[in-house]
Design an enzyme around this catalytic site. Structure first.
Site, PDB file in Angstrom:
ATOM      1  N   GLU A 157       6.366   7.796  -5.143  1.00  0.00           N
ATOM      2  CA  GLU A 157       6.502   9.000  -5.404  1.00  0.00           C
ATOM      3  C   GLU A 157       5.338   9.622  -4.322  1.00  0.00           C
ATOM      4  O   GLU A 157       4.506   9.126  -3.955  1.00  0.00           O
ATOM      5  CB  GLU A 157       5.610   9.105  -6.790  1.00  0.00           C
ATOM      6  CG  GLU A 157       6.430   8.514  -8.015  1.00  0.00           C
ATOM      7  CD  GLU A 157       6.004   8.545  -9.294  1.00  0.00           C
ATOM      8  OE1 GLU A 157       4.982   9.275  -9.585  1.00  0.00           O
ATOM      9  OE2 GLU A 157       6.511   7.953 -10.234  1.00  0.00           O
ATOM     10  N   ALA A 272      -8.402  -0.780  -0.170  1.00  0.00           N
ATOM     11  CA  ALA A 272      -9.358  -1.194  -1.281  1.00  0.00           C
ATOM     12  C   ALA A 272      -9.882   0.053  -1.922  1.00  0.00           C
ATOM     13  O   ALA A 272     -10.002   1.051  -1.515  1.00  0.00           O
ATOM     14  CB  ALA A 272     -10.563  -2.055  -0.612  1.00  0.00           C
ATOM     15  N   CYS A 280       5.364   1.923 -11.901  1.00  0.00           N
ATOM     16  CA  CYS A 280       6.079   0.898 -11.322  1.00  0.00           C
ATOM     17  C   CYS A 280       4.989  -0.609 -11.290  1.00  0.00           C
ATOM     18  O   CYS A 280       5.882  -1.548 -12.087  1.00  0.00           O
ATOM     19  CB  CYS A 280       6.483   1.126 -10.096  1.00  0.00           C
ATOM     20  SG  CYS A 280       7.499   2.658  -9.921  1.00  0.00           S
TER      21      CYS A 280
HETATM   22  C1  UGA Z   1       5.802   1.951  -5.724  1.00  0.00           C
HETATM   23  C2  UGA Z   1       6.474   1.135  -4.474  1.00  0.00           C
HETATM   24  O1  UGA Z   1       5.316   1.394  -3.357  1.00  0.00           O
HETATM   25  C3  UGA Z   1       7.867   1.660  -4.078  1.00  0.00           C
HETATM   26  O2  UGA Z   1       8.338   0.857  -3.122  1.00  0.00           O
HETATM   27  C4  UGA Z   1       8.662   1.409  -5.549  1.00  0.00           C
HETATM   28  O3  UGA Z   1       9.918   1.951  -5.184  1.00  0.00           O
HETATM   29  C5  UGA Z   1       8.132   2.132  -6.482  1.00  0.00           C
HETATM   30  O4  UGA Z   1       6.746   1.400  -6.770  1.00  0.00           O
HETATM   31  C6  UGA Z   1       8.947   1.658  -7.770  1.00  0.00           C
HETATM   32  O5  UGA Z   1       9.252   0.736  -8.260  1.00  0.00           O
HETATM   33  O6  UGA Z   1       9.732   2.674  -8.431  1.00  0.00           O
HETATM   34  P1  UGA Z   1       4.728   4.180  -6.259  1.00  0.00           P
HETATM   35  O7  UGA Z   1       4.532   3.639  -7.610  1.00  0.00           O
HETATM   36  O8  UGA Z   1       5.441   5.596  -6.376  1.00  0.00           O
HETATM   37  O9  UGA Z   1       5.713   3.145  -5.406  1.00  0.00           O
HETATM   38  O10 UGA Z   1       3.406   4.336  -5.325  1.00  0.00           O
HETATM   39  P2  UGA Z   1       2.592   3.442  -4.419  1.00  0.00           P
HETATM   40  O11 UGA Z   1       2.447   4.172  -3.199  1.00  0.00           O
HETATM   41  O12 UGA Z   1       3.111   2.173  -4.007  1.00  0.00           O
HETATM   42  O13 UGA Z   1       1.271   3.205  -4.972  1.00  0.00           O
HETATM   43  C7  UGA Z   1       1.127   2.449  -5.908  1.00  0.00           C
HETATM   44  C8  UGA Z   1      -0.342   2.505  -6.527  1.00  0.00           C
HETATM   45  O14 UGA Z   1      -1.240   1.492  -5.629  1.00  0.00           O
HETATM   46  C9  UGA Z   1      -1.249   3.946  -6.455  1.00  0.00           C
HETATM   47  O15 UGA Z   1      -2.129   3.936  -7.712  1.00  0.00           O
HETATM   48  C10 UGA Z   1      -2.130   3.798  -5.209  1.00  0.00           C
HETATM   49  O16 UGA Z   1      -3.110   4.421  -5.365  1.00  0.00           O
HETATM   50  C11 UGA Z   1      -2.320   2.187  -5.073  1.00  0.00           C
HETATM   51  N1  UGA Z   1      -2.696   1.813  -3.764  1.00  0.00           N
HETATM   52  C12 UGA Z   1      -1.495   1.754  -2.793  1.00  0.00           C
HETATM   53  C13 UGA Z   1      -3.875   1.244  -3.637  1.00  0.00           C
HETATM   54  O17 UGA Z   1      -4.856   1.113  -4.447  1.00  0.00           O
HETATM   55  N2  UGA Z   1      -4.148   0.432  -2.237  1.00  0.00           N
HETATM   56  C14 UGA Z   1      -3.128   0.676  -1.197  1.00  0.00           C
HETATM   57  O18 UGA Z   1      -3.466   0.186  -0.180  1.00  0.00           O
HETATM   58  C15 UGA Z   1      -1.937   1.268  -1.465  1.00  0.00           C
END
Ligand code: UGA
Length: 450
Positions: A157, A272, A280
């Site tokens: 997203e 972190a 997801c």
């Molecule tokens: C995630 C996956 O990244 C996608 O590849 C997948 O398609 C999607 O789920 C899904 O299953 O539909 P999304 O949940 O949209 O995507 O967002 P992310 O960018 O992955 O972030 C997820 C969470 O992790 C957020 O709350 C973000 O703040 C956190 N995050 C991310 C961290 O705390 N640290 C990081 O280094 C990266």
């Protein structure tokens, strides 16, 4: 090709709009009449950068409807992109998938149709959907020629269109080559990157052909869970190391970079902070643990990642308690409600959990978010959180401010102006994104989660 997409949520709408942009005739189906009417007017039902612009570019190839009867009979490919929220015991609730499969079976035309599971669905769902469709076809005394494929989605997203048009890979799971071939031709312009890039979504430098993983149904289904769980545990791992870094006086940002530059590890998803939220990671890690349990397996690492993630949210309260001793009667401001920047999605957002924990402890909670406040008002009318129009309003009179979602506009707030308006200028940076020296120069006590 004629394509129908069932479910106009993040995954369905993005997939449909991208396929229409690539030249296919796409019909998006959703039972929500208001959503469909809004889409017909070119309005996007959620915040996703550039989606409205891409709909405008592809509108000659797009139709929106609430009726399966208008979408299924002619379709050569039907994508199922309905919601699969977490149900009891961590396993996904498959009621929408069940009714979509039934609806497809009721309307399938006589020609060969490929039914594609695009939603993240439990392993074995390909077979299950096939049997539900077959039952519905037989119930109306018809015959139909169809096959089920799995084509998991990896979009994030906030960068959904970029991830869909320029993916790292495409995974196609099918038990017959005839089925997979239909999907290869559907995706050909994207696999070969032969389409003209939209002006607002430039192709990444040195982008080559997209790798295609062609496999069986069960492997494709497992790839999606394994990928999301791995990303989740990468985040939890750095958060666990962060805990130790804090104790030994190490800098977690430097540790993450020093680790991540090892090409085998990679720098991404090592930020972190308060941990993951969203629709997801929580859902998919719970589903993976539940599926494994059905086979008598204990997914210890994935369970551990979930526990660490939950603990990060508790640590926010612990940090505040350690700093302020008494929380009851305090006013605490939250910057950022969405689970991450560039979305108005609040599902499993850490800010919600933190706000709830603080309110339970007698804290007055104020909050601001650049785009998610309308959704917050609609979904949580009785939360007790006081919504503010600006970040400045959140800070004014507060005993502490928590930066929970790293929206770019929060990084450059005028700290010198904010500090004197606060009851006590305490900043808990839950994402490690602020310039600590600058915030401290402005008179803040700077805290972080590691
Ligand atoms: C995630 C996956 O990244 C996608 O590849 C997948 O398609 C999607 O789920 C899904 O299953 O539909 P999304 O949940 O949209 O995507 O967002 P992310 O960018 O992955 O972030 C997820 C969470 O992790 C957020 O709350 C973000 O703040 C956190 N995050 C991310 C961290 O705390 N640290 C990081 O280094 C990266």
């Amino acid at each position: 090709m004629k394509v129908s997409i069932l479910g106009a949520g993040y995954v369905g709408l993005t997939t449909g709009v991208c396929l229409a942009f690539l030249g296919h005739k796409v019909t998006c189906v959703d039972p929500d009449k208001r959503k469909i009417e809004a889409l017909e007017r070119g309005e996007v039902p959620f915040h996703e950068p550039h989606l409205a612009e891409l709909i405008e570019l592809a509108k000659h190839n797009l139709t929106f409807t609430t009726e399966y009867a208008q979408a299924i009979p002619e379709a050569q490919v039907v994508f199922v992109a309905v919601g699969t929220p977490t149900g009891q015991g961590g396993a996904p609730d498959l009621q929408y998938l069940r009714s979509a499969a039934h609806g497809v079976g009721e309307h399938l035309g006589p020609h060969f149709t490929v039914i594609v599971n695009k939603s993240t669905v439990p392993i074995g769902s390909g077979n299950w959907v096939g049997s539900l469709v077959r039952d519905a076809v037989e119930a109306r005394g018809a015959s139909a020629s169809f096959a089920v494929a799995s084509n998991p989605e990896f979009l994030r997203e906030g960068t959904a269109l970029h991830d869909s048009l320029y993916p790292d890979r495409v995974v196609i799971g099918a038990d017959e080559s005839k089925t997979a071939e239909v999907l290869y031709s559907l995706y050909r312009p994207m696999l070969d990157q032969t389409f003209h890039e939209p002006p607002f979504l430039p192709r990444p430098d040195r982008m080559a052909a997209v790798p295609l993983i062609s496999t069986d149904l069960a492997s494709a289904e497992l790839i999606k869970y394994a990928a999301n769980a791995f990303l989740s545990l990468k985040i939890s791992y750095i958060n666990e190391i962060g805990l130790l870094a804090e104790r030994v006086g190490a800098n977690i940002q430097h540790v993450a970079r020093g680790m991540g530059l090892d090409a085998r590890i990679g720098t991404r998803f090592l930020q972190a902070g308060i941990g993951w939220g969203g629709s997801c990671f929580g859902k998919d890690t719970a589903a993976l643990v539940a599926t494994a349990a059905e086979y008598g397996l204990d997914m210890q690492i994935v369970r551990g990642a979930r526990d660490v993630n939950q603990r990060q949210r508790e640590r926010v309260v612990e940090k505040l308690l350690a700093e302020m001793k008494i929380l009851k009667g305090r006013t605490i401001g939250i910057l950022g409600l969405a689970f991450k920047p560039d979305t108005d999605d609040l599902r499993e957002a850490p800010a919600l959990d933190v706000a709830k924990k603080l309110i339970e402890r007698g804290v007055r909670v104020k909050a601001h978010d650049p785009v998610a406040m309308d959704v917050f008002r609609r979904h949580y009318p009785d939360s007790g959180v006081i919504l503010c129009d600006t970040a400045e309003e959140v800070a004014a009179g507060s005993d502490a401010v928590l930066l929970i979602t790293e929206w770019p506009e929060y990084r450059d707030l005028d700290w010198d102006k904010l500090a004197p308006t606060m009851q006590s200028p305490v900043m808990l940076d839950c994402r490690h994104v602020l310039d600590r020296a600058r915030v401290e120069r402005a008179g803040f006590k700077y805290l972080s989660l590691a």
